[in-house]
Design a protein around this motif. Structure first.
Motif, PDB file in Angstrom:
ATOM      1  N   GLU A   1      22.566 -14.258  44.249  1.00 18.16           N
ATOM      2  CA  GLU A   1      23.478 -14.213  43.098  1.00 18.16           C
ATOM      3  C   GLU A   1      24.026 -15.580  42.701  1.00 18.16           C
ATOM      4  N   ASN A   2      23.685 -16.629  43.460  1.00 20.63           N
ATOM      5  CA  ASN A   2      24.160 -17.974  43.129  1.00 20.63           C
ATOM      6  C   ASN A   2      23.065 -18.872  42.565  1.00 20.63           C
ATOM      7  N   LYS A   3      21.887 -18.298  42.280  1.00 25.36           N
ATOM      8  CA  LYS A   3      20.779 -19.069  41.707  1.00 25.36           C
ATOM      9  C   LYS A   3      20.214 -18.318  40.513  1.00 25.36           C
ATOM     10  N   CYS A   4      20.209 -18.960  39.371  1.00 22.42           N
ATOM     11  CA  CYS A   4      19.673 -18.358  38.147  1.00 22.42           C
ATOM     12  C   CYS A   4      18.492 -19.214  37.691  1.00 22.42           C
ATOM     13  N   THR A   5      17.291 -18.633  37.715  1.00 22.93           N
ATOM     14  CA  THR A   5      16.072 -19.389  37.423  1.00 22.93           C
ATOM     15  C   THR A   5      15.288 -18.735  36.292  1.00 22.93           C
ATOM     16  N   PHE A   6      14.841 -19.569  35.361  1.00 28.14           N
ATOM     17  CA  PHE A   6      13.956 -19.125  34.292  1.00 28.14           C
ATOM     18  C   PHE A   6      12.724 -20.022  34.252  1.00 28.14           C
ATOM     19  N   ILE A   7      11.588 -19.427  33.948  1.00 28.05           N
ATOM     20  CA  ILE A   7      10.372 -20.168  33.663  1.00 28.05           C
ATOM     21  C   ILE A   7      10.369 -20.477  32.163  1.00 28.05           C
TER      22      ILE A   7
ATOM     23  N   GLU B   1      15.478 -28.397  24.397  1.00 21.80           N
ATOM     24  CA  GLU B   1      15.775 -27.046  23.897  1.00 21.80           C
ATOM     25  C   GLU B   1      16.007 -26.071  25.046  1.00 21.80           C
ATOM     26  N   ALA B   2      15.161 -26.130  26.077  1.00 28.24           N
ATOM     27  CA  ALA B   2      15.273 -25.188  27.197  1.00 28.24           C
ATOM     28  C   ALA B   2      16.614 -25.318  27.912  1.00 28.24           C
ATOM     29  N   ILE B   3      17.064 -26.545  28.159  1.00 23.99           N
ATOM     30  CA  ILE B   3      18.329 -26.704  28.896  1.00 23.99           C
ATOM     31  C   ILE B   3      19.522 -26.309  28.016  1.00 23.99           C
ATOM     32  N   LEU B   4      19.437 -26.543  26.699  1.00 23.77           N
ATOM     33  CA  LEU B   4      20.515 -26.091  25.807  1.00 23.77           C
ATOM     34  C   LEU B   4      20.580 -24.564  25.787  1.00 23.77           C
ATOM     35  N   LEU B   5      19.416 -23.900  25.785  1.00 22.53           N
ATOM     36  CA  LEU B   5      19.395 -22.435  25.868  1.00 22.53           C
ATOM     37  C   LEU B   5      20.016 -21.965  27.181  1.00 22.53           C
ATOM     38  N   MET B   6      19.685 -22.670  28.268  1.00 29.90           N
ATOM     39  CA  MET B   6      20.253 -22.319  29.573  1.00 29.90           C
ATOM     40  C   MET B   6      21.765 -22.526  29.576  1.00 29.90           C
ATOM     41  N   PHE B   7      22.234 -23.599  28.945  1.00 31.18           N
ATOM     42  CA  PHE B   7      23.681 -23.820  28.855  1.00 31.18           C
ATOM     43  C   PHE B   7      24.354 -22.660  28.114  1.00 31.18           C
ATOM     44  N   MET B   8      23.765 -22.227  26.990  1.00 33.18           N
ATOM     45  CA  MET B   8      24.368 -21.134  26.225  1.00 33.18           C
ATOM     46  C   MET B   8      24.388 -19.838  27.037  1.00 33.18           C
ATOM     47  N   TYR B   9      23.317 -19.600  27.787  1.00 32.81           N
ATOM     48  CA  TYR B   9      23.277 -18.412  28.651  1.00 32.81           C
ATOM     49  C   TYR B   9      24.372 -18.520  29.717  1.00 32.81           C
ATOM     50  N   GLY B  10      24.497 -19.696  30.312  1.00 33.00           N
ATOM     51  CA  GLY B  10      25.525 -19.915  31.320  1.00 33.00           C
ATOM     52  C   GLY B  10      26.928 -19.718  30.778  1.00 33.00           C
TER      53      GLY B  10
ATOM     54  N   ASP C   1      27.869 -18.101  27.714  1.00 36.25           N
ATOM     55  CA  ASP C   1      28.109 -16.783  27.114  1.00 36.25           C
ATOM     56  C   ASP C   1      28.015 -15.636  28.112  1.00 36.25           C
ATOM     57  N   THR C   2      27.046 -15.702  29.014  1.00 37.49           N
ATOM     58  CA  THR C   2      26.776 -14.557  29.895  1.00 37.49           C
ATOM     59  C   THR C   2      27.403 -14.709  31.276  1.00 37.49           C
ATOM     60  N   LEU C   3      27.415 -15.932  31.802  1.00 34.21           N
ATOM     61  CA  LEU C   3      27.885 -16.139  33.176  1.00 34.21           C
ATOM     62  C   LEU C   3      29.284 -16.740  33.256  1.00 34.21           C
ATOM     63  N   GLY C   4      29.830 -17.184  32.121  1.00 36.02           N
ATOM     64  CA  GLY C   4      31.200 -17.694  32.097  1.00 36.02           C
ATOM     65  C   GLY C   4      31.382 -19.099  32.644  1.00 36.02           C
ATOM     66  N   VAL C   5      30.328 -19.929  32.591  1.00 33.94           N
ATOM     67  CA  VAL C   5      30.409 -21.295  33.118  1.00 33.94           C
ATOM     68  C   VAL C   5      31.327 -22.143  32.240  1.00 33.94           C
ATOM     69  N   LYS C   6      32.168 -22.955  32.899  1.00 38.47           N
ATOM     70  CA  LYS C   6      33.117 -23.831  32.198  1.00 38.47           C
ATOM     71  C   LYS C   6      32.800 -25.321  32.405  1.00 38.47           C
ATOM     72  N   GLN C   7      31.923 -25.620  33.360  1.00 38.31           N
ATOM     73  CA  GLN C   7      31.545 -27.014  33.629  1.00 38.31           C
ATOM     74  C   GLN C   7      30.122 -27.033  34.184  1.00 38.31           C
ATOM     75  N   PHE C   8      29.338 -28.006  33.689  1.00 37.72           N
ATOM     76  CA  PHE C   8      27.977 -28.192  34.195  1.00 37.72           C
ATOM     77  C   PHE C   8      27.871 -29.544  34.896  1.00 37.72           C
ATOM     78  N   ILE C   9      27.130 -29.553  35.994  1.00 33.10           N
ATOM     79  CA  ILE C   9      26.848 -30.759  36.763  1.00 33.10           C
ATOM     80  C   ILE C   9      25.332 -30.954  36.768  1.00 33.10           C
ATOM     81  N   VAL C  10      24.877 -32.194  36.670  1.00 29.58           N
ATOM     82  CA  VAL C  10      23.459 -32.499  36.880  1.00 29.58           C
ATOM     83  C   VAL C  10      23.349 -33.677  37.828  1.00 29.58           C
ATOM     84  N   LYS C  11      22.349 -33.634  38.703  1.00 34.04           N
ATOM     85  CA  LYS C  11      22.083 -34.729  39.637  1.00 34.04           C
ATOM     86  C   LYS C  11      20.691 -35.250  39.329  1.00 34.04           C
TER      87      LYS C  11
END
Length: 196
Positions: A61-67, A120-129, A131-141
């Motif tokens: 439940e802590n990993k969300c993966t899309f191809i 485009e893919a990462i922006l779609l993932m951000f919107m999913y995060g 709108d659907t998962l309630g994310v308020k901050q994103f981190i990238v390494k």
């Protein structure tokens, strides 16, 4: 993440589908690439380990993966495997607090690079995060040598938090606010999130 097992996110040029068992073989072939291992800070796995990883990620439940699929190729063939170009992930470090997610993006197919598919893919993932998962901050390494990704995330408004000489990577952060959400929507244009 079992929650997203039937979710399809459709943008202008890419489609995001859940990482399933049928994708593993092609994904495994990608990850034999030394270049991708370096850029993604990944260790090569055996095919058996890759199948085990896919199953565990589906249930975690802590990993969300899309191809990521090339939309035009997918619409032409109807074949997800032929249309696969990469993957994108969200990781939640704290199971009780899903406010912050670490995001990852990989365009594995060389022919699909330089076409803004990753953008485009990462922006779609951000919107999913958001709108659907309630994310308020994103981190990238990002690896020091991955200048393309560094520039992409800077152009998306991410700011540098820290550098690790041990891991040879930079950590960037972006706080979600209404202005940024509107910017994402403007950059994406029409997109759909279908569940089930």
């Amino acid at each position: 993440m079992y929650f997203n097992k039937d979710t399809i996110i459709c943008g202008k040029n890419v489609v995001l589908v859940p990482y399933k068992e049928e994708h593993v073989l092609k994904y495994h072939e990608w990850m034999k690439s030394e270049e991708l291992q370096i850029l993604t800070a990944s260790e090569p796995l055996t095919l058996e380990e890759e199948y085990t990883m896919q199953k565990s990620w589906l249930m975690d439940e802590n990993k969300c993966t899309f191809i990521i699929l090339d939309k035009s190729k997918y619409e032409l063939t109807g074949n997800e495997i032929e249309a696969m170009i990469g993957d994108t992930n969200l990781f939640f470090a704290n199971a009780d607090d899903r406010l912050c997610a670490e995001a990852e993006i990989m365009i594995a197919e060389k022919w699909a690079r330089g076409k803004k598919c990753g953008w485009e893919a990462i922006l779609l993932m951000f919107m999913y995060g958001i709108d659907t998962l309630g994310v308020k901050q994103f981190i990238v390494k990002i690896s020091y040598i991955n200048t393309i990704s560094i520039n992409m995330f800077k152009n998306m408004g991410f700011v540098e938090l820290s550098r690790s000489n041990v891991f040879q990577e930079i950590t960037f952060s972006k706080i979600v606010d209404e202005m940024w959400i509107n910017w994402i929507k403007t950059n994406l244009g029409n997109f759909t999130i279908k569940v089930g």
